[in-house]
Design an enzyme around this catalytic site. Structure first.
Site, mmCIF file in Angstrom:
data_model
loop_
_atom_site.group_PDB
_atom_site.id
_atom_site.type_symbol
_atom_site.label_atom_id
_atom_site.label_comp_id
_atom_site.label_asym_id
_atom_site.label_seq_id
_atom_site.Cartn_x
_atom_site.Cartn_y
_atom_site.Cartn_z
ATOM 1 N N GLU A 336 0.843 -1.197 0.000
ATOM 2 C CA GLU A 336 0.000 0.000 0.000
ATOM 3 C C GLU A 336 0.883 1.254 0.000
ATOM 4 O OE1 GLU A 336 -3.473 2.031 2.809
ATOM 5 O OE2 GLU A 336 -2.085 0.569 3.657
ATOM 6 N N HIS A 337 1.801 1.334 0.948
ATOM 7 C CA HIS A 337 2.769 2.437 1.028
ATOM 8 C C HIS A 337 4.171 1.862 0.864
ATOM 9 C CE1 HIS A 337 -0.538 3.411 3.952
ATOM 10 N NE2 HIS A 337 -0.541 4.555 3.277
#
Length: 439
Positions: A336-337
């Site tokens: 996601e990040h």
């Protein structure tokens, strides 16, 4: 604290399994959510009030938050926080306007008198969910509302759980942001029942207890919110089925271990199921990060939550041969990040294909993106970044093809279309062309 996973001798095919995700069984949650959705569909406001009492331990006076309460929350904002909100809104709006807006195309003439164009139109009405579990995620108001506004959505509603502490209203920061953004339709409804309310619509005795159905629901939430989205997709459009948050950091010996430790902790703070993964070719860095983590975790407010996240199977330090193999790992993981904290970080980041958002260098921590970088923080999780994007202006827009043919243009292609249709054993399709031939 973080377990070590050594993949230096692994093949590319094995890298996807190097770090498993946390157990997040949406199908199991469906058993609890389906009756909730059915009750809201069948009993409307009555069911919403029952679930507010059961899950939130407070029943709001009305489902819809009075406009005066929004204005009061904004007026009571601390000056520093108001400026932080305003700057976050400004930056997110600028990125939406300059990097995300799509425009309708000019017609493409594929033959004489045969034109096809693409018209970009916004979704008509959206329901935006803002969670209020471990923390009131006021930033999610900005991340959902601003791109919807820039897409041209004409009707925007926000729902967030009622809080007993605030007299059955959502958290004041959430209300204040709605006011600052010009959103007046806000509901004190949380969880799966909020998603069902948006999907089906409810009608009470007056406007204060009514919510017209929406075309699309967006926003993060817990496993029951995700299950409700899965249950109701088709009845209503959804943005994604987002799972627990995750951070991966690709770093070499040039990285600051204190920065790495702080960034891993920042996402572990969200949830015991959150994933924090460091990918590095430096044993020295790995050991230094471990040393930094222990005192940091002990000293922070949510230490038990963070410790559980960091010591669970979804979190690890992954040792690789070199940065090239590290890139293979992070592209397989599709975080996601993803932070890149290496020498020549921009060049390394350019070789990443699979990530919800990429944070380049030591001065772009994920926390910056969570609040005020100008980027979205509603991002794909659980490996979905290999095929999906974060929430943006495009999420709230639809592309409609417009086909405009003259009679001559159709007749020029008639034989081909009829042959195609008959080859698929669909004579009715062919006949729709044949009846247009000159008699």
């Amino acid at each position: 604290m973080l377990r070590i996973v050594d993949v230096t001798s692994e093949t590319t095919d094995d890298l996807r399994c190097a770090v498993p995700r946390a157990d997040f069984d949406v199908d199991a949650a469906m058993a609890a959510v389906i009756p909730v959705c059915s009750a809201v569909r069948d009993r409307g406001v009555e069911a919403l009030r029952e679930y507010s009492e059961k899950f939130d331990h407070v029943v709001p006076e009305h489902l819809r938050v009075p406009v005066e309460a929004l204005a009061t929350a904004a007026a009571n904002l601390d000056g520093t926080l108001r400026r932080a909100f305003s700057e976050s809104i400004r930056r997110r709006r600028q990125v939406c306007q300059e990097a995300e807006v799509e425009t309708s195309s000019q017609p493409v003439e594929v033959a004489g008198g045969a034109r096809v164009s693409q018209r970009i139109v916004p979704v008509g009405r959206v329901g935006l969910y803002v969670p209020g579990g471990f923390a009131p995620l006021a930033s999610s108001v900005i991340m959902n509302v601003v791109p919807a506004q820039e897409a041209g959505v004409s009707s925007i509603a926000v729902a967030s759980p009622p809080q007993a502490e605030f007299g059955g209203l959502p958290h004041p920061s959430i209300l204040a942001l709605c006011h600052l953004l010009g959103v007046n339709e806000v509901y004190a409804v949380g969880g799966a029942q909020a998603i069902a309310m948006f999907a089906y619509g409810v009608e009470g005795s007056d406007e204060a207890d009514s919510c017209p159905r929406v075309d699309m629901v967006t926003g993060p939430g817990n496993i029951y919110v995700v299950a409700a989205k899965r249950c109701l997709r088709g009845t209503v459009g959804i943005d994604s089925e987002a799972g627990p948050t995750e951070i991966a950091i690709l770093a070499d010996e040039t990285a600051d271990p204190r920065h790495i430790a702080a960034d891993l902790m920042s996402q572990a703070e969200h949830d015991t199921l959150a994933a924090a993964v460091l990918v590095t070719d430096s044993t020295t860095l790995a050991e230094a990060v471990q040393r930094e983590l222990a005192p940091m975790v002990s000293a922070t407010l949510h230490s038990e939550r963070i410790r559980t996240s960091l010591t669970s199977k979804q979190s690890a330090i992954v040792m690789v041969r070199d940065i090239d193999q590290g890139l293979e790992v992070v592209n397989a993981y599709a975080a996601e990040h993803l932070e890149i904290q290496t020498a020549d970080a921009a060049a390394v980041a350019a070789r990443v294909w699979n990530a919800g958002a990429i944070f380049v260098g030591p001065w772009a921590p994920v926390s910056l993106g969570d609040y005020s970088a100008g980027s979205t923080h509603v991002l794909p999780t659980a490996g979905a970044a290999c095929h999906s994007s974060g929430l943006s202006v495009r999420s709230f827009m639809r592309a409609v093809h417009v086909i405009d043919y003259t009679e001559d243009a159709l007749l020029e292609l008639a034989d081909s279309v009829e042959a195609f249709a008959l080859a698929e054993n669909l004579p009715g399709h062919a006949n729709a062309i044949t009846v247009r031939r000159s008699r």
